[in-house]
Design an enzyme around this catalytic site. Structure first.
Site, PDB file in Angstrom:
ATOM      1  N   SER A  60       0.829  -1.215   0.000  1.00 56.67           N
ATOM      2  CA  SER A  60       0.000   0.000   0.000  1.00 56.67           C
ATOM      3  C   SER A  60       0.858   1.258   0.000  1.00 56.67           C
ATOM      4  O   SER A  60       2.014   1.256   0.421  1.00 56.67           O
ATOM      5  CB  SER A  60      -0.902   0.025   1.236  1.00 56.67           C
ATOM      6  OG  SER A  60      -1.636  -1.173   1.348  1.00 56.67           O
TER       7      SER A  60
HETATM    8  N1  SAH Z   1      -0.743  -5.056   3.969  1.00 56.18           N
HETATM    9  C1  SAH Z   1      -0.074  -5.397   2.742  1.00 56.18           C
HETATM   10  C2  SAH Z   1      -0.948  -5.070   1.547  1.00 56.18           C
HETATM   11  C3  SAH Z   1      -0.854  -6.134   0.508  1.00 56.18           C
HETATM   12  S1  SAH Z   1      -2.099  -6.089  -0.745  1.00 56.18           S
HETATM   13  C4  SAH Z   1       1.294  -4.740   2.663  1.00 56.18           C
HETATM   14  O1  SAH Z   1       1.623  -3.928   3.534  1.00 56.18           O
HETATM   15  O2  SAH Z   1       2.066  -5.062   1.766  1.00 56.18           O
HETATM   16  C5  SAH Z   1      -3.383  -7.060  -0.005  1.00 56.18           C
HETATM   17  C6  SAH Z   1      -3.080  -8.490   0.278  1.00 56.18           C
HETATM   18  O3  SAH Z   1      -4.300  -9.106   0.688  1.00 56.18           O
HETATM   19  C7  SAH Z   1      -2.580  -9.325  -0.906  1.00 56.18           C
HETATM   20  O4  SAH Z   1      -1.346  -9.880  -0.604  1.00 56.18           O
HETATM   21  C8  SAH Z   1      -3.665 -10.396  -1.087  1.00 56.18           C
HETATM   22  O5  SAH Z   1      -3.151 -11.676  -1.488  1.00 56.18           O
HETATM   23  C9  SAH Z   1      -4.263 -10.465   0.309  1.00 56.18           C
HETATM   24  N2  SAH Z   1      -5.615 -11.019   0.372  1.00 56.18           N
HETATM   25  C10 SAH Z   1      -6.656 -10.850  -0.477  1.00 56.18           C
HETATM   26  N3  SAH Z   1      -7.725 -11.545  -0.064  1.00 56.18           N
HETATM   27  C11 SAH Z   1      -7.381 -12.165   1.096  1.00 56.18           C
HETATM   28  C12 SAH Z   1      -8.046 -13.057   2.007  1.00 56.18           C
HETATM   29  N4  SAH Z   1      -9.305 -13.447   1.832  1.00 56.18           N
HETATM   30  N5  SAH Z   1      -7.363 -13.486   3.085  1.00 56.18           N
HETATM   31  C13 SAH Z   1      -6.077 -13.118   3.308  1.00 56.18           C
HETATM   32  N6  SAH Z   1      -5.386 -12.297   2.480  1.00 56.18           N
HETATM   33  C14 SAH Z   1      -6.024 -11.833   1.386  1.00 56.18           C
END
Ligand code: SAH
Length: 210
Positions: A60
């Site tokens: 993000s």
């Molecule tokens: N907090 C992260 C943001 C990554 S983007 C950072 O600081 O880098 C969001 C993430 O959510 C992705 O890696 C995606 O695979 C994950 N995601 C999407 N749906 C999900 C679910 N149902 N359970 C767990 N993770 C999920």
């Protein structure tokens, strides 16, 4: 490119964009964001933008990380925080500086593995990462005083609302692509209240593990 000056420039940009909580600004100052992106992107790690982390996912934007962290801490420091969407591990690392214990769930196995390594390299030992589906939450450690979603569902999953303790706060982007809103839900003794904070853009929250 990862010098003190480059990092201070990012912090100043966040202050200009309204981030006020010193605890949050300190956490962003301390955690090296370049450790959470691929080497090829290191030179852009302190830009105030999201960056690709592979598997179609993104780390993000720092402003979003800061704002969501501020909202989570607004009424005090939550003892246990559940994060959905570990991704790179960066938001989990920021939370690890701010609260005693972080639990984070990621559905993509390869990202789980990499995030665990990065968190260890950053010497953060108060984060547990689980390979699972965030729609189910992590009932073993519930109730949580704070829950943060970093992937956007159409509606906040019921299991997560059930795992939010009284006095607790959930921060989440909700809605479909191009039309998401950052919302805050508080659980009081009387029930749930909801506020809308800002328009945002996150990857979708998907069901099942991969
Ligand atoms: N907090 C992260 C943001 C990554 S983007 C950072 O600081 O880098 C969001 C993430 O959510 C992705 O890696 C995606 O695979 C994950 N995601 C999407 N749906 C999900 C679910 N149902 N359970 C767990 N993770 C999920």
């Amino acid at each position: 490119m990862t010098s003190r000056r480059t990092r201070d420039r990012l912090i100043n940009a966040l202050i200009e964009q309204g981030i006020r909580d010193e605890r949050v600004l300190d956490a962003l100052r301390e955690i090296p964001r370049h450790l959470f992106v691929d080497e090829a992107l290191e030179s852009r790690a302190y830009d105030n933008t999201p960056l690709p982390i592979g598997h179609g996912q993104t780390i993000s934007q720092p402003w979003v990380v800061a704002r969501m962290s501020e909202l989570l801490l607004e009424h005090g420091v939550p003892e246990r925080v559940l994060e959905i969407g570990t991704g790179s591990g960066y938001q989990a690392a920021i939370l690890a500086k701010l609260v005693p214990q972080v639990y984070s769930i990621e559905r993509i196995g390869a990202l789980v593995h990499q995030a665990r390594q990065r968190l260890r390299a950053a010497q953060l030992f108060n984060v547990q990462v689980r390979h699972g589906d965030g729609y189910q939450g992590w009932p073993e450690y519930a109730p949580y005083a704070g829950i943060m979603l970093t992937a956007a569902p159409h509606q906040v999953p019921t299991a997560l609302l059930e795992q939010l303790g009284v006095g607790g706060r959930l921060v989440a982007p909700v809605g479909g692509a191009g039309a998401q809103t950052l919302i805050v839900i508080d659980r009081t003794a009387e029930g749930l209240t909801q506020q809308r904070v800002a328009g945002v853009s996150f990857v979708p929250m998907l069901e099942g593990r991969q």
